[in-house]
Every structure is written in C-alpha cells, then in structure tokens.
Design an enzyme around this catalytic site. Structure first.
Site, short mmCIF file in Angstrom:
data_model
loop_
_atom_site.label_atom_id
_atom_site.label_comp_id
_atom_site.label_asym_id
_atom_site.label_seq_id
_atom_site.Cartn_x
_atom_site.Cartn_y
_atom_site.Cartn_z
N PRO A 9 -57.28 78.12 -75.93
CA PRO A 9 -57.35 77.74 -77.34
C PRO A 9 -58.43 78.48 -78.14
O PRO A 9 -59.52 78.75 -77.62
CB PRO A 9 -57.67 76.24 -77.30
N ASN A 10 -58.08 78.81 -79.36
CA ASN A 10 -58.97 79.43 -80.35
C ASN A 10 -59.26 80.90 -80.09
O ASN A 10 -59.93 81.56 -80.89
CB ASN A 10 -60.30 78.66 -80.49
N ARG A 17 -63.64 83.82 -85.72
CA ARG A 17 -64.46 82.67 -85.31
C ARG A 17 -65.85 83.12 -84.84
O ARG A 17 -65.98 84.14 -84.15
CB ARG A 17 -63.76 81.86 -84.20
N TYR A 22 -69.01 85.56 -80.43
CA TYR A 22 -67.88 86.24 -79.79
C TYR A 22 -67.66 87.67 -80.28
O TYR A 22 -66.82 88.39 -79.74
CB TYR A 22 -66.60 85.41 -79.98
N ASN A 73 -58.85 83.21 -69.45
CA ASN A 73 -59.97 82.64 -70.20
C ASN A 73 -59.47 81.28 -70.70
O ASN A 73 -58.75 81.20 -71.70
CB ASN A 73 -60.38 83.52 -71.38
N ALA A 76 -62.08 76.40 -74.17
CA ALA A 76 -62.69 75.06 -74.08
C ALA A 76 -62.13 74.24 -72.91
O ALA A 76 -62.81 73.36 -72.37
CB ALA A 76 -62.48 74.31 -75.39
N HIS A 79 -63.91 73.52 -69.42
CA HIS A 79 -64.87 72.46 -69.16
C HIS A 79 -64.22 71.08 -69.02
O HIS A 79 -64.91 70.10 -68.76
CB HIS A 79 -65.90 72.43 -70.30
N ASP A 86 -55.49 72.47 -61.34
CA ASP A 86 -54.47 72.15 -60.34
C ASP A 86 -53.33 73.16 -60.36
O ASP A 86 -52.76 73.48 -59.32
CB ASP A 86 -53.91 70.74 -60.59
N GLU A 97 -61.58 84.06 -63.63
CA GLU A 97 -61.93 83.35 -64.87
C GLU A 97 -62.85 84.25 -65.71
O GLU A 97 -63.81 84.82 -65.18
CB GLU A 97 -62.66 82.05 -64.50
N HIS A 99 -65.08 84.81 -69.42
CA HIS A 99 -65.66 84.31 -70.68
C HIS A 99 -66.34 85.44 -71.41
O HIS A 99 -67.02 86.26 -70.80
CB HIS A 99 -66.65 83.17 -70.41
N SER A 101 -68.66 84.91 -73.87
CA SER A 101 -70.07 84.52 -73.94
C SER A 101 -70.55 84.13 -72.54
O SER A 101 -69.74 83.89 -71.63
CB SER A 101 -70.22 83.33 -74.89
N ARG A 106 -75.47 78.59 -72.52
CA ARG A 106 -75.12 77.86 -73.75
C ARG A 106 -75.33 76.36 -73.57
O ARG A 106 -76.07 75.94 -72.70
CB ARG A 106 -73.68 78.22 -74.15
N ARG A 110 -70.98 73.33 -71.66
CA ARG A 110 -70.22 74.57 -71.35
C ARG A 110 -70.61 75.15 -69.99
O ARG A 110 -70.00 76.09 -69.51
CB ARG A 110 -70.49 75.64 -72.40
C1 DQA Z 1 -65.30 80.90 -74.06
C2 DQA Z 1 -66.44 79.89 -73.82
C3 DQA Z 1 -65.95 78.45 -74.03
O1 DQA Z 1 -67.01 77.53 -73.81
C4 DQA Z 1 -65.44 78.27 -75.44
O2 DQA Z 1 -64.91 76.98 -75.61
C5 DQA Z 1 -64.45 79.31 -75.84
C6 DQA Z 1 -64.67 80.70 -75.43
C7 DQA Z 1 -65.77 82.35 -73.96
O3 DQA Z 1 -64.92 83.23 -73.79
O4 DQA Z 1 -66.97 82.63 -74.05
O5 DQA Z 1 -63.53 79.06 -76.60
O6 DQA Z 1 -64.33 80.70 -73.05
#
Ligand code: DQA
Length: 160
Positions: A9-10, A17, A22, A73, A76, A79, A86, A97, A99, A101, A106, A110
């Site tokens: 998401p996002n 954003r 980011y 990735n 959110a 977490h 699963d 995985e 990220h 950031s 942080r 997170r």
């Molecule tokens: C993220 C880190 C997450 O905590 C956050 O919710 C994101 C982006 C990252 O790529 O740094 O949406 O996954």
C-alpha cells in the site's frame, strides 16, 4: 526463471508521498531499472502493486507455478500482516523483503517485521537502490537453486 515483484500500500504514491523519507523517484521508474537488470541477467519479471491486503495475498498464492522468486515491499503491512507472512510461507518460494527507508531507524512500530522471518533476507534503507540490491540477491539465489538442480539431475542420470 521469473521474478515477481509485489508492492504494498501507498507505494503507488512514490514521488509524491513523504519525499523526505522516500525520495522523488516514482514506482514506474524503479520498475524500469529492475526490468533492465532482469533483461541483462536473462530473467523474466512481473510487477504488481495493490493497496489491499487480500489482493497481495492472492498474488503471492498465484506465484505458485508461475514465478521462481518473490521480491516484496509489503509497506505498512510489514508490521501487521500475518496473512501475507502465511502466504509467503505457504508458497515456499524464495522471497526477499525490501524497504526504501531504514525501518530499524524509524518509529518503534516500524522496527518489527512479521514478514522477515519467512524471507531469505531483508534489504532496508538504501532508498530506491534497495530494489536493485534485492534483484542482485534474487538472481544469486535463483542461480544457486538452478546449479543445485542441474547437479542433482546429473547425479540421477549417472545412477541410471
Ligand atoms: C516502507 C516502510 C514502511 O514502514 C512504510 O509503511 C511504507 C514503506 C519502505 O519501503 O521504507 O509504506 O516499506
């Protein structure tokens, strides 16, 4: 060999954003760079982004029989999502995985990933370059798996 890249998401809002966290790069630009690296290394690649947890779970399940490795990735959902964890455990494909950031530097909420324990590894904190590092790692893992399979086949052929 095919790598599935799954974005949570996002991440469709990258470039808009929280640029201080980011950076200015858009998701499509990150994907272009990953596509170029995949081509150079002779692997197929597909991209999927969703803001919905269930759609991410569906996509991970669809990887079974369709992809050899997953770069994810979970954003959110990293977490919070036992369902995504699963699903990765269920398909038992190598997963990395990612990220952008450094989640460990942080907010406390997170710093915990429910996903990392079912992944081969986690890459966090290199900006959009985290995705490139994940590609390098995944190509390495897939090459190792292929080398192992080739060796097993040779041994079986020698036995026959
Ligand atoms: C993220 C880190 C997450 O905590 C956050 O919710 C994101 C982006 C990252 O790529 O740094 O949406 O996954």
């Amino acid at each position: 060999m095919k790598i599935m890249v799954i974005q949570g998401p996002n991440l469709n809002m990258l470039g808009v954003r929280e640029q201080n966290v980011y950076g200015p790069m858009k998701l499509e630009q990150i994907h272009e760079q990953m596509r170029a690296f995949a081509q150079q290394n002779g692997v197929d690649i597909e991209f999927f982004q969703s803001n919905l947890e269930g759609e991410l779970v569906d996509k991970i399940q669809e990887c079974l029989g369709d992809a050899d490795g997953i770069i994810i990735n979970p954003a959110a959902y990293t977490h919070t999502s036992i369902a995504i964890r699963d699903a990765i455990a269920a398909v038992a494909l190598p997963a990395i995985e990612v990220h952008i950031s450094n989640i460990h530097a942080r907010e406390e909420f997170r710093q915990k990933s429910l996903i990392a324990p079912v992944c081969a590894g986690q890459i966090s904190g290199f900006g959009p370059f985290s995705y490139h590092l994940a590609m390098v790692g995944m190509v390495q893992i897939l090459n190792e798996i292929k080398a192992m399979r080739d060796m097993q086949q040779q041994q079986e052929a020698q036995k026959a």
